[in-house]
Write an enzyme that holds these catalytic residues in place. Structure first.
Site, PDB file in Angstrom:
ATOM      1  N   GLY A   1       0.819  -1.205   0.000  1.00 42.23           N
ATOM      2  CA  GLY A   1       0.000   0.000   0.000  1.00 42.23           C
ATOM      3  C   GLY A   1       0.853   1.254   0.000  1.00 42.23           C
ATOM      4  O   GLY A   1       2.088   1.199   0.092  1.00 42.23           O
ATOM      5  N   VAL A   2       0.186   2.387  -0.093  1.00 39.86           N
ATOM      6  CA  VAL A   2       0.867   3.687  -0.094  1.00 39.86           C
ATOM      7  C   VAL A   2       1.468   3.934   1.286  1.00 39.86           C
ATOM      8  O   VAL A   2       0.803   3.739   2.311  1.00 39.86           O
ATOM      9  CB  VAL A   2      -0.129   4.813  -0.451  1.00 39.86           C
ATOM     10  CG1 VAL A   2       0.566   6.173  -0.419  1.00 39.86           C
ATOM     11  CG2 VAL A   2      -0.756   4.552  -1.814  1.00 39.86           C
ATOM     12  N   ARG A   3       2.717   4.338   1.345  1.00 41.07           N
ATOM     13  CA  ARG A   3       3.368   4.623   2.619  1.00 41.07           C
ATOM     14  C   ARG A   3       2.658   5.775   3.318  1.00 41.07           C
ATOM     15  O   ARG A   3       2.325   6.790   2.717  1.00 41.07           O
ATOM     16  CB  ARG A   3       4.847   4.984   2.412  1.00 41.07           C
ATOM     17  CG  ARG A   3       5.682   3.834   1.863  1.00 41.07           C
ATOM     18  CD  ARG A   3       5.840   2.727   2.898  1.00 41.07           C
ATOM     19  NE  ARG A   3       6.829   1.737   2.525  1.00 41.07           N
ATOM     20  CZ  ARG A   3       6.545   0.576   1.952  1.00 41.07           C
ATOM     21  NH1 ARG A   3       5.290   0.267   1.663  1.00 41.07           N
ATOM     22  NH2 ARG A   3       7.505  -0.282   1.668  1.00 41.07           N
ATOM     23  N   GLY A   4       2.417   5.633   4.616  1.00 38.81           N
ATOM     24  CA  GLY A   4       1.713   6.653   5.366  1.00 38.81           C
ATOM     25  C   GLY A   4       2.587   7.847   5.680  1.00 38.81           C
ATOM     26  O   GLY A   4       3.819   7.743   5.733  1.00 38.81           O
ATOM     27  N   MET A   5       1.937   8.982   5.899  1.00 39.32           N
ATOM     28  CA  MET A   5       2.657  10.210   6.239  1.00 39.32           C
ATOM     29  C   MET A   5       2.912  10.325   7.735  1.00 39.32           C
ATOM     30  O   MET A   5       3.755  11.098   8.176  1.00 39.32           O
ATOM     31  CB  MET A   5       1.878  11.426   5.746  1.00 39.32           C
ATOM     32  CG  MET A   5       1.818  11.545   4.231  1.00 39.32           C
ATOM     33  SD  MET A   5       1.000  13.063   3.665  1.00 39.32           S
ATOM     34  CE  MET A   5      -0.709  12.641   3.949  1.00 39.32           C
TER      35      MET A   5
ATOM     36  N   LYS B   1       1.713  -1.098  13.493  1.00 40.78           N
ATOM     37  CA  LYS B   1       1.793   0.313  13.112  1.00 40.78           C
ATOM     38  C   LYS B   1       2.596   1.086  14.145  1.00 40.78           C
ATOM     39  O   LYS B   1       2.310   1.007  15.352  1.00 40.78           O
ATOM     40  CB  LYS B   1       0.383   0.907  12.987  1.00 40.78           C
ATOM     41  CG  LYS B   1      -0.529   0.105  12.070  1.00 40.78           C
ATOM     42  CD  LYS B   1      -1.952   0.648  12.038  1.00 40.78           C
ATOM     43  CE  LYS B   1      -2.038   1.917  11.199  1.00 40.78           C
ATOM     44  NZ  LYS B   1      -3.471   2.289  10.953  1.00 40.78           N
TER      45      LYS B   1
ATOM     46  N   ASP C   1     -10.613  -2.595  15.324  1.00 46.29           N
ATOM     47  CA  ASP C   1     -10.139  -2.523  16.702  1.00 46.29           C
ATOM     48  C   ASP C   1      -8.614  -2.529  16.697  1.00 46.29           C
ATOM     49  O   ASP C   1      -7.972  -3.087  15.789  1.00 46.29           O
ATOM     50  CB  ASP C   1     -10.672  -3.706  17.493  1.00 46.29           C
ATOM     51  CG  ASP C   1     -10.542  -3.512  18.997  1.00 46.29           C
ATOM     52  OD1 ASP C   1     -10.228  -2.382  19.429  1.00 46.29           O
ATOM     53  OD2 ASP C   1     -10.757  -4.484  19.742  1.00 46.29           O
TER      54      ASP C   1
END
Length: 575
Positions: free
Chosen positions: A320-324, A339, A374
């Site tokens: 997936g797209v890397r998070g900011m 995460k 959750d």
């Protein structure tokens, strides 16, 4: 012998604290019936949040009690704790909730010591509880044998499961249930003289619904059974439907939903009962579903370390797209993502680390209405270095060096992380979906946004990459760094331009406050694909209207608790 006395006293103090927690837990849980019968929906929401917060509150009280009752020299002597553990085992051996008592002990230990002191000698990394309890069991189910008369068996069920509020129209509902049962099961099953309906003896409550849960079985086959009940204020109780499909029942117990309130005398046996009717569910998820989320966390951790010990699986970066804000990694053979918060955020993000943590913790206490995953929060995870793909480890060390560290050359320390169920990111799902799947996913994506809003949650960042698709095809939100209560958002229409030049300017011609949201801007932000943008406009164009959001805000501020059903009624129904 000198260690025996303080060890026994410490163990007894820990267990007394557990008894106090369990008494308060039962008090909140047992009130669910009256809240349902009296249609006290706002009280039900408050009780749900209070029960979640109760655990940490009571752990804090016991830790403080221990610090006052014992000297630091005694309490923090790590060599004493294997003796404390042995004394504690003797105290819990005959309990009906002994597995929960182990988790409670672990929480107290972690409240006193840093996580580098964790060992199986001092606490319960592995359970000491037998899979079968030696003590006498109490009956937890009721059985009904129709012997060809389904209507009479159903009638007896609702004689046994009665409530202080009257049924709106019991005869109508019994006829409907019998029709649904015959439609859902093979014809020969309903005629089988050995057919048995088995239900858990206590009703399960959540939000505005009550649920009878069990199974239908013959000597050769079985089906899960859920009977949802609704209480319409001023109308009485209604038996809403009958569910025998395992996937549908699994969704009712999903990781995306709030926890049930149910009276359970022997938790392990109830979990075993649920496991028989939902064999695909992990026991960690089942414990969590009935409010024992800390023990669910224990069971999750045990399954994780067993997986790492028994496979060659290695941590890799999640697709997936890397998070900011967050960096996400996973184990290919383990259905979970991990995460961590990056040390530095993208310049477009104006939040700080503390705000991100608060928003992730918020998710635990709100009604997730089947649309938010959750989370479990962990501190000081330690994994073998060899269990990390080199590229994954390099990225984690680069983006979060304050959180991810290497110890002693062979161990990776993760100081703080959250775990969530792994899903297919919605943007990736749509790239590979056919026309029908795209339409279904976008329909459900819009419903997810609307149902979150109905629960007073505004996702903030509604980009496709922040939603996932579950194994049951449901669209679920999972990126929480920008969520807020819907009632805190100021929805506005974009004012008309003052001059023709306004539309060409690089800056807006109108003021924008920190909580201002302009739904008219959603289409170009959410969809790069023009076809998907047009389709979504057909399906959920009302989301682009500020008045739609304001109407929901007014309903929520007026105290209305909006129904969001965890099973199929009428497509997309929100009452």
């Amino acid at each position: 012998m000198s260690q025996q006395r303080p060890a026994a006293d410490i163990a007894r103090t820990i267990l007394e604290g557990f008894d106090d927690y369990r008494a308060h837990f039962r008090e909140i849980t047992n009130g669910a019936r009256a809240r349902f019968e009296q249609a006290l929906w706002q009280e039900a929401q408050r009780a749900s949040a209070a029960r979640i917060n109760l655990y940490e509150e009571k752990v804090g009280e016991v830790v403080e009690r221990l610090r006052q009752a014992f000297s630091s020299e005694q309490l923090l002597d790590i060599d004493l704790w294997p003796v404390v553990k042995s004394a504690y085992i003797r105290l819990i051996d005959l309990r009906n909730d002994d597995e929960l008592a182990e988790t409670w002990y672990n929480s107290i230990f972690c409240g006193l010591f840093s996580h580098d002191k964790i060992s199986d000698g001092c606490m319960f990394i592995h359970t000491t509880r037998p899979s079968l309890r030696p003590h006498e069991r109490t009956p937890q189910t009721r059985s009904y044998q129709p012997r060809g008369d389904l209507n009479q068996a159903l009638r007896q069920i609702f004689t046994d499961y009665s409530y202080s509020a009257p049924f709106e129209d019991l005869e109508r509902d019994l006829a409907k249930l019998e029709h649904q049962l015959r439609a859902n099961l093979p014809d020969w099953v309903c005629k089988d003289q050995a057919l048995t309906i088995e239900l858990f003896s206590s009703t399960l409550y959540r939000n505005k619904g009550a649920y009878l849960v069990g199974r239908i079985f013959t000597p050769d086959e079985q089906w899960p059974l859920v009977l949802p009940l609704l209480h319409r204020e001023g109308k009485g109780i209604q038996i809403d439907t009958l569910i025998t499909d395992e996937a549908e029942v699994s969704i009712i117990f999903s990781f995306t939903r709030s926890y049930f309130m149910v009276r359970v005398d022997i938790p392990a046996e109830f979990i075993g009962f649920l496991k028989r009717i939902l064999p695909g569910k992990h026991i960690a998820e089942l414990y969590t579903s009935i409010g024992f989320y800390k023990h669910g966390k224990s069971e999750f951790y045990r399954s994780l370390i067993n997986h790492l010990a028994s496979t060659d699986d290695k941590f890799v970066m999640a697709p997936g797209v890397r998070g900011m804000v967050m960096s996400v990694f996973t184990l290919p053979g383990f259905n979970t993502v991990f995460k961590i918060i990056k040390d530095r955020f993208s310049p477009s993000k104006t939040i700080d680390h503390a705000t991100v943590i608060d928003r992730y913790r918020l998710v635990k206490s709100v009604d997730r209405v089947g649309r938010m995953a959750d989370t479990q929060e962990f501190s000081d995870f330690r994994f073998p270095l060899a269990k990390f793909d080199p590229e994954c480890l390099a990225e984690l060390l680069e983006v979060a060096p304050s959180t991810v560290q290497i110890e002693n050359g062979d161990t990776v320390l993760i100081r703080h992380c959250w775990t969530e169920r792994r899903m297919i990111p919605l943007n990736i799902y749509l790239e590979h979906a056919n026309e029908v799947q795209v339409r279904e996913a976008l329909e459900d994506y819009g419903l997810a946004i609307k149902q979150l809003a109905a629960a007073n949650i505004f996702p903030g960042d509604m980009l496709l990459k922040n939603f996932g698709v579950t194994r049951h095809g449901r669209v679920v939100f999972y990126d929480y760094d920008e969520i807020s209560y819907l009632t805190e958002v100021n929805f506005r229409r974009i004012p008309p331009p003052r001059y023709p030049e306004d539309e060409m300017a690089s800056e807006p011609w109108y003021s924008v406050g920190p909580n201002d949201v302009f739904p008219e801007e959603f289409p170009r932000f959410l969809f790069g694909d023009i076809g998907q943008r047009r389709l979504f406009n057909q399906l959920h164009g009302d989301l682009y209207d500020a008045d739609y959001w304001k109407g929901l805000q007014e309903a929520i501020r007026a105290g209305k608790v909006i129904d969001v059903f965890p099973y199929r009624r009428k497509a997309g129904q929100i009452v």
